[in-house]
Design a protein around this motif. Structure first.
Motif, mmCIF file in Angstrom:
data_model
loop_
_atom_site.group_PDB
_atom_site.id
_atom_site.type_symbol
_atom_site.label_atom_id
_atom_site.label_comp_id
_atom_site.label_asym_id
_atom_site.label_seq_id
_atom_site.Cartn_x
_atom_site.Cartn_y
_atom_site.Cartn_z
ATOM 1 N N LYS A 1 -8.808 -3.778 17.865
ATOM 2 C CA LYS A 1 -10.079 -4.034 17.199
ATOM 3 C C LYS A 1 -9.950 -5.242 16.287
ATOM 4 O O LYS A 1 -8.898 -5.495 15.696
ATOM 5 C CB LYS A 1 -10.503 -2.813 16.386
ATOM 6 C CG LYS A 1 -10.818 -1.603 17.248
ATOM 7 C CD LYS A 1 -11.264 -0.433 16.386
ATOM 8 C CE LYS A 1 -11.597 0.776 17.251
ATOM 9 N NZ LYS A 1 -12.013 1.933 16.425
ATOM 10 N N GLN A 2 -11.035 -5.978 16.193
ATOM 11 C CA GLN A 2 -11.038 -7.151 15.330
ATOM 12 C C GLN A 2 -10.876 -6.739 13.876
ATOM 13 O O GLN A 2 -11.405 -5.714 13.442
ATOM 14 C CB GLN A 2 -12.356 -7.928 15.500
ATOM 15 C CG GLN A 2 -12.533 -8.530 16.882
ATOM 16 C CD GLN A 2 -11.514 -9.622 17.165
ATOM 17 O OE1 GLN A 2 -11.075 -10.329 16.260
ATOM 18 N NE2 GLN A 2 -11.119 -9.745 18.430
ATOM 19 N N ASN B 1 -3.405 -3.263 21.187
ATOM 20 C CA ASN B 1 -2.887 -2.206 20.322
ATOM 21 C C ASN B 1 -1.940 -1.345 21.149
ATOM 22 O O ASN B 1 -2.381 -0.551 21.987
ATOM 23 C CB ASN B 1 -4.039 -1.366 19.769
ATOM 24 C CG ASN B 1 -3.579 -0.375 18.718
ATOM 25 O OD1 ASN B 1 -2.684 -0.681 17.930
ATOM 26 N ND2 ASN B 1 -4.170 0.795 18.703
ATOM 27 N N ASP C 1 -12.983 -2.980 27.102
ATOM 28 C CA ASP C 1 -12.207 -2.648 25.911
ATOM 29 C C ASP C 1 -10.719 -2.587 26.216
ATOM 30 O O ASP C 1 -9.943 -1.984 25.482
ATOM 31 C CB ASP C 1 -12.673 -1.318 25.309
ATOM 32 C CG ASP C 1 -12.580 -0.179 26.319
ATOM 33 O OD1 ASP C 1 -12.321 -0.459 27.507
ATOM 34 O OD2 ASP C 1 -12.778 0.991 25.929
ATOM 35 N N ARG D 1 -0.542 -3.891 16.239
ATOM 36 C CA ARG D 1 -1.478 -4.902 16.727
ATOM 37 C C ARG D 1 -0.713 -6.201 16.921
ATOM 38 O O ARG D 1 -0.111 -6.723 15.990
ATOM 39 C CB ARG D 1 -2.604 -5.077 15.707
ATOM 40 C CG ARG D 1 -3.751 -5.976 16.144
ATOM 41 C CD ARG D 1 -4.859 -5.915 15.090
ATOM 42 N NE ARG D 1 -6.005 -6.726 15.466
ATOM 43 C CZ ARG D 1 -6.167 -8.000 15.126
ATOM 44 N NH1 ARG D 1 -5.241 -8.585 14.368
ATOM 45 N NH2 ARG D 1 -7.228 -8.669 15.519
#
Length: 354
Positions: free
Chosen positions: A343-344, A230, A266, A192
């Motif tokens: 993703k957070q 990612n 996304d 990430r």
């Protein structure tokens, strides 16, 4: 038409014919009726036996053979014989043969394309290897003929030969990397990270080269927002390096190369746009092929192994993402690729800690 229906109609036709002849000679409806049922029964049994023994069984054998070849041994055994034999094999054989013919034609067309690609690939790789090898051979022979009397010239020739050796090394390295990417030997190490920082890092590393080409980088400050993705940071670094470097090679003097980010649902779309020589539309479908060069890029001054875009495509596809190109000859090109958004983090940020 089903086999039994065909036999029924044939027997019925024979019975009608025999009954008509009987009625013509005797004119007795009772005899005609008896003749009809007897001739129909005998005809049906005879035709059914003959067709079953000499036609139907052969058709079933052909159908099973075609079906088994299409399915393969393992799948055929898993399905079992009851799924192979159909109630109407004549119609099924017709459909199977038509489908098989279409499939084989498609396979032949694909093999022809692959054969054409193989020939072009061998031609291109031969050309890419011969050019530096002949150059090295020429410089060495010139030094041998001079017998090192002119040391300055010998040094210059050795320097040029060394550059061609480096070019061969890059070519072999790129070929090896593509081979490993295709076979999956190089894993994708997902992490990430902030894509903005990576883009700025690439642009900073190519700043001097951009100045040499008199090309300005455009990367607006609004992209300082936190855009996390990612992906494999090192490989995406290589992708952006290749695409930005490509824009410098084919950009115009006094032009610009811009990098843009677009937030999708996304995914994140990264686009690298230049205002250089552009690419003709007919070349776009083959742009990511190994060693493919457009007519505008044939110049040896451009350099490179001709594998940069092929490597970029393999890296992006290894991330299960897409890459595309839009271009107009004389106006410039835009290469865009997507990355998965990260993703957070489920943990809230602590003030004062980055």
């Amino acid at each position: 038409m089903k086999l039994r229906v065909l036999i029924f109609l044939t027997a019925f036709s024979v019975a009608i014919t025999v009954s008509s002849v009987n009625f013509y000679f005797q004119h007795r409806w009772y005899d005609v009726t008896i003749t009809f049922f007897v001739s129909f029964s005998i005809s049906f049994i005879v035709f059914y036996y003959l067709i079953e023994k000499y036609v139907y069984s052969k058709i079933k054998l052909i159908y099973k053979l075609i079906h088994n070849l299409k399915l393969g041994r393992d799948l055929r055994d898993a399905l079992g014989e009851q799924h192979i034999i159909s109630a109407d094999p004549i119609n099924d054989v017709e459909q199977e043969v038509k489908e098989w013919a279409r499939q084989k034609k498609s396979e032949i067309d694909e093999l022809r394309k692959q054969e054409k690609f193989r020939r072009e690939f061998l031609t291109n790789i031969s050309h890419e290897f011969k050019t530096p090898l002949f150059a090295i051979q020429g410089y060495i022979e010139a030094i041998q003929d001079d017998e090192f009397e002119d040391l300055d010239m010998a040094a210059q020739f050795l320097e040029k030969a060394a550059k061609n050796v480096d070019r061969l090394s890059y070519l072999i390295k790129d070929l090896d990397e593509i081979s490993k990417l295709e076979s999956g030997e190089i894993p994708i190490n997902y992490t990430r990270f902030k894509i903005n920082d990576l883009i700025k890092e690439v642009l900073d590393s190519l700043e001097m080269k951009a100045k040499q080409h008199d090309i300005k980088f455009i990367y607006k400050q609004k992209y300082d927002e936190n855009v996390m993705v990612n992906a494999d940071r090192d490989k995406i670094h290589q992708v952006i390096i290749n695409l930005v470097d490509n824009s410098l090679k084919y950009g115009k003097t006094g032009g610009s190369t811009s990098v843009s980010l677009f937030n999708l649902h996304d995914q994140v779309l990264i686009e690298i746009t230049d205002d250089g020589i552009g690419i003709e539309e007919k070349y776009l479908p083959r742009l990511f092929e190994r060693f493919f060069r457009t007519e505008q890029s044939r110049s040896r001054q451009v350099g490179g192994s001709g594998l940069g875009l092929a490597i970029v495509k393999h890296i992006i596809e290894a991330h299960q993402q897409t890459i595309n190109v839009r271009s107009t000859a004389g106006l410039g090109s835009t290469f865009g690729f997507t990355l998965q958004k990260a993703k957070q983090s489920p943990f809230p940020a602590i003030p004062g800690i980055k």
